[in-house]
Design an enzyme around this catalytic site. Structure first.
Site, PDB file in Angstrom:
ATOM      1  N   GLY A 107       0.848  -1.187   0.000  1.00  0.00           N
ATOM      2  CA  GLY A 107       0.000   0.000   0.000  1.00  0.00           C
ATOM      3  C   GLY A 107       0.879   1.231   0.000  1.00  0.00           C
ATOM      4  O   GLY A 107       2.105   1.131   0.033  1.00  0.00           O
ATOM      5  N   GLY A 109       2.809   3.346   1.555  1.00  0.00           N
ATOM      6  CA  GLY A 109       3.444   3.378   2.866  1.00  0.00           C
ATOM      7  C   GLY A 109       4.039   4.731   3.194  1.00  0.00           C
ATOM      8  O   GLY A 109       4.339   5.034   4.352  1.00  0.00           O
ATOM      9  N   ARG A 110       4.234   5.529   2.145  1.00  0.00           N
ATOM     10  CA  ARG A 110       4.776   6.874   2.380  1.00  0.00           C
ATOM     11  C   ARG A 110       4.241   7.868   1.365  1.00  0.00           C
ATOM     12  O   ARG A 110       4.808   8.939   1.175  1.00  0.00           O
ATOM     13  CB  ARG A 110       6.298   6.842   2.334  1.00  0.00           C
ATOM     14  N   LYS A 130       4.933  12.167  -1.896  1.00  0.00           N
ATOM     15  CA  LYS A 130       5.719  10.973  -1.569  1.00  0.00           C
ATOM     16  C   LYS A 130       6.745  11.362  -0.504  1.00  0.00           C
ATOM     17  O   LYS A 130       7.552  12.274  -0.725  1.00  0.00           O
ATOM     18  CB  LYS A 130       6.425  10.447  -2.819  1.00  0.00           C
ATOM     19  N   ASP A 142       9.460   4.355   8.086  1.00  0.00           N
ATOM     20  CA  ASP A 142       9.257   5.707   8.623  1.00  0.00           C
ATOM     21  C   ASP A 142       8.347   6.618   7.799  1.00  0.00           C
ATOM     22  O   ASP A 142       8.080   7.752   8.188  1.00  0.00           O
ATOM     23  CB  ASP A 142      10.611   6.394   8.862  1.00  0.00           C
ATOM     24  N   GLY A 143       7.891   6.123   6.651  1.00  0.00           N
ATOM     25  CA  GLY A 143       6.980   6.949   5.845  1.00  0.00           C
ATOM     26  C   GLY A 143       7.667   8.108   5.144  1.00  0.00           C
ATOM     27  O   GLY A 143       7.016   8.964   4.554  1.00  0.00           O
ATOM     28  N   ARG A 193       3.955  14.340  -6.762  1.00  0.00           N
ATOM     29  CA  ARG A 193       3.878  13.712  -8.079  1.00  0.00           C
ATOM     30  C   ARG A 193       2.515  13.999  -8.701  1.00  0.00           C
ATOM     31  O   ARG A 193       1.533  14.180  -7.989  1.00  0.00           O
ATOM     32  CB  ARG A 193       4.046  12.188  -7.948  1.00  0.00           C
ATOM     33  N   ARG A 200      -2.379   1.114  -9.776  1.00  0.00           N
ATOM     34  CA  ARG A 200      -1.295   0.172 -10.103  1.00  0.00           C
ATOM     35  C   ARG A 200      -1.843  -1.229 -10.362  1.00  0.00           C
ATOM     36  O   ARG A 200      -2.916  -1.570  -9.865  1.00  0.00           O
ATOM     37  CB  ARG A 200      -0.348   0.048  -8.897  1.00  0.00           C
ATOM     38  N   ASP A 269       3.589  -3.948  -8.176  1.00  0.00           N
ATOM     39  CA  ASP A 269       3.037  -2.774  -7.464  1.00  0.00           C
ATOM     40  C   ASP A 269       3.637  -1.474  -7.997  1.00  0.00           C
ATOM     41  O   ASP A 269       3.158  -0.396  -7.667  1.00  0.00           O
ATOM     42  CB  ASP A 269       3.265  -2.883  -5.949  1.00  0.00           C
TER      43      ASP A 269
HETATM   44  P1  AMP Z   1       9.105   0.537  -3.366  1.00  0.00           P
HETATM   45  O1  AMP Z   1      10.054  -0.586  -3.494  1.00  0.00           O
HETATM   46  O2  AMP Z   1       9.739   1.884  -3.128  1.00  0.00           O
HETATM   47  O3  AMP Z   1       8.121   0.570  -4.476  1.00  0.00           O
HETATM   48  O4  AMP Z   1       8.282   0.285  -2.017  1.00  0.00           O
HETATM   49  C1  AMP Z   1       7.612  -0.915  -1.741  1.00  0.00           C
HETATM   50  C2  AMP Z   1       6.604  -0.678  -0.647  1.00  0.00           C
HETATM   51  O5  AMP Z   1       7.260  -0.256   0.553  1.00  0.00           O
HETATM   52  C3  AMP Z   1       5.574   0.381  -0.969  1.00  0.00           C
HETATM   53  O6  AMP Z   1       4.349  -0.048  -0.467  1.00  0.00           O
HETATM   54  C4  AMP Z   1       6.098   1.590  -0.246  1.00  0.00           C
HETATM   55  O7  AMP Z   1       5.063   2.479   0.107  1.00  0.00           O
HETATM   56  C5  AMP Z   1       6.750   0.987   0.980  1.00  0.00           C
HETATM   57  N1  AMP Z   1       7.863   1.803   1.499  1.00  0.00           N
HETATM   58  C6  AMP Z   1       9.099   1.949   0.962  1.00  0.00           C
HETATM   59  N2  AMP Z   1       9.841   2.772   1.730  1.00  0.00           N
HETATM   60  C7  AMP Z   1       9.075   3.150   2.767  1.00  0.00           C
HETATM   61  C8  AMP Z   1       9.264   3.994   3.899  1.00  0.00           C
HETATM   62  N3  AMP Z   1      10.415   4.616   4.129  1.00  0.00           N
HETATM   63  N4  AMP Z   1       8.230   4.142   4.759  1.00  0.00           N
HETATM   64  C9  AMP Z   1       7.068   3.521   4.545  1.00  0.00           C
HETATM   65  N5  AMP Z   1       6.819   2.718   3.509  1.00  0.00           N
HETATM   66  C10 AMP Z   1       7.800   2.531   2.624  1.00  0.00           C
HETATM   67 MG    MG Z   2       6.595   1.310  -5.143  1.00  0.00          MG
END
Ligand code: AMP
Ligand code: MG
Length: 512
Positions: A107, A109-110, A130, A142-143, A193, A200, A269
């Site tokens: 989902g 996450g940030r 983001k 940490d979001g 963005r 997705r 995703d």
């Molecule tokens: P990504 O590989 O950047 O596409 O991230 C994969 C998943 O991890 C997505 O659901 C992101 O929202 C979550 N995510 C990545 N980095 C962070 C972060 N620092 N804090 C919270 N969620 C994260």
């Molecule tokens: Mg991603």
């Protein structure tokens, strides 16, 4: 500032303060917001410590109908300090295949959707922050987003747009004094963005996995209503829509390949339902050409190597189709047959797009039998000679057909001169086989498809290091150069050069 979110959408100018009115001048169009649970949950952004604008994309702001200079209120909204007037921010839930492994719940996450706008041209655009803090999908992280990776996303998405590649875009880059811990201590930033939709592949996978065909259909019909209105009334709309998604994905892969762009994390995703380049992480434009170049240092198996990207695009489409089987027919066998038929369209769509793109890159008007061999021979010469992808292709425009002499200009950049000279003989023969060849006209056309400037890792890295010291000027310079990637830009040769030897293999990982 009135902070009460008003999901009904239409901002009521009479109740707004003066600065809010500037934002509210762009009408909201809260279509995705109306869905609410179970697609997304309301989440407020967590303000950053000492946020400040590092760069603002005035051109995009103008397209959106926003003020071309970010005043206090707009900067505050883009930093996540206050909500967009009349809109309730939300985080979406999705699932996905990450490096081939099924993850049943991911989902935003940030990330947060902070507004859906109707632009002066009547188009809908979604604004997403983001790095705006934790959400229910942060999974203990940490979001936040590091300044380093935010700069890379900001610059690259706008560079891709200027290159003509479908992509999410970036409106603003806001730096801060907020510390984030990655391999080392860094500071956080937030980008805003912009895209017609951030839906997705993984969202369809999520509802399919939960066994919720009705929710799946609602999401599909939302995408169709917004982006394929001509299909709305058709009983076979889901099959037609998925056929188009598969074709767009194949076309996007062809564009990445033709530019030497490696995405780095092609998880489902991170794949856009509109065929946009989405989620810039450890991406890279290849410097030296290698068919199996891996840009993501964390991709130990080379799953997402340059040469593997087209097949991964197909694999991701197969998982989208599998998730959407309930939409294709109530009879499982019939649904599978339709899905297979749609997936079979991927390879021809990719190969056709790729043949056309390479013909354009070589300055060939027609696509002919045998051209693939000519391209593969060139790539073999480049790979063997460890030649720079972008520079070599740009310099092909120097080759003339009115002589059989050495192809000066480009030849000086090659390593395996003998192999290259042999290739030039074939290339000239092929060029001369076309009607009305004209070296100058061909060179001009080639320069419109073979960029001179791309966001090389070492250029991004130099801008990052300056920004980390508080100087954002290199971001502005790169932003300007990359907005005209096909133009010769006087005095900017250094930005088109190969990286110095000690900066050739800058490692970028998933850490962001
Ligand atoms: P990504 O590989 O950047 O596409 O991230 C994969 C998943 O991890 C997505 O659901 C992101 O929202 C979550 N995510 C990545 N980095 C962070 C972060 N620092 N804090 C919270 N969620 C994260
Ligand atoms: Mg991603």
């Amino acid at each position: 500032m009135a902070t009460a979110p008003d999901l009904a959408g239409a901002a009521r100018p009479g109740r707004l303060t003066e600065p809010e009115r500037a934002l509210a001048a762009v009408p909201l169009s809260p279509r995705y917001a109306r869905f609410g649970d179970p697609f997304h949950v309301p989440v407020a952004a967590t303000p950053l410590r000492e946020p400040h604008l590092a760069h603002f994309n005035s051109r995009l702001a103008d397209e959106l109908g926003l003020p071309v200079e970010a005043g206090h209120e707009l900067t505050a909204a883009l930093a996540g300090d206050c909500p967009w007037p009349g809109y309730s921010a939300s985080a979406s839930v999705y699932a996905g295949h990450q490096f081939g492994h099924w993850v049943p719940q991911l989902g935003d996450g940030r990330a947060l959707l902070i507004a859906e706008l109707r632009t002066p041209c009547g188009e809908r655009r979604e604004l997403q922050l983001k790095g705006s803090g934790v959400t229910p999908y942060s999974r203990g992280l940490d979001g936040r987003a590091a300044l380093r990776s935010s700069i890379r996303e900001y610059l690259c998405s706008e560079a891709m747009h200027a290159l003509g590649v479908p992509t999410t875009r970036c409106l603003s880059l806001i730096a801060s004094a907020e510390p984030v811990q990655r391999e080392k201590s860094e500071t956080a930033a937030v980008v805003c963005r912009v895209a017609p939709s951030f839906v997705r592949f993984g969202q369809f996978e999520y509802f399919s996995y939960l066994g919720q065909p009705e929710t799946l259909a609602r999401l599909a019909d939302h995408v169709i209503d917004e982006h394929y209105p001509h299909l709305q009334e058709r009983a076979d709309r889901h099959a037609l829509w998925l056929t188009d998604v598969v074709e767009r994905t194949a076309e996007l892969m062809a564009q990445w390949q033709a530019l030497g762009f490696c995405h780095g994390v092609m998880n489902t995703d991170n794949f856009s339902i509109l065929g946009l380049t989405l989620d810039y992480g450890p991406f890279g434009f290849m410097d030296r050409f290698r068919q199996y170049h891996v840009c993501n240092h964390s991709d130990f198996d080379g799953r997402y190597a340059y040469g593997a990207q087209p097949e991964v695009g197909q694999w991701n489409c197969s998982h989208l189709l599998r998730a959407c089987l309930p939409l294709l027919s109530a009879q499982p066998e019939a649904a599978r047959e339709t899905a297979n038929g749609i997936l079979e369209g991927y390879a021809p769509a990719y190969h056709q797009a790729m043949r056309r793109r390479w013909a354009d890159k070589l300055g060939l008007r027609e696509v002919r039998e045998g051209d693939t061999g000519l391209v593969n021979d060139l790539l073999a010469v480049m790979q063997h000679g460890r030649n720079d992808f972008t520079r070599t292709l740009r310099h092909l425009a120097d080759i003339r057909t009115d002589t059989d002499g050495p192809a000066h200009g480009v030849r000086e950049h090659m390593t395996d001169i003998e192999a290259f000279d042999a290739w030039v003989v074939d290339y000239r023969r092929r060029l001369r086989a076309e009607q009305n060849t004209n070296d100058a006209r061909r060179a001009e056309a080639m320069n419109r498809v073979n960029p001179k400037y791309v966001l090389r890792n070492h250029l991004a890295q130099a801008a990052i290091e300056k920004a980390e010291a508080g100087d954002y000027s290199a971001i502005a310079t790169l932003f300007e150069i990359l907005s005209r990637p096909y133009d010769e830009q006087a005095g900017r040769e250094a930005y088109a050069a190969e990286p110095p030897a000690n900066q050739r293999d800058i490692e970028v990982s998933c850490s962001s």
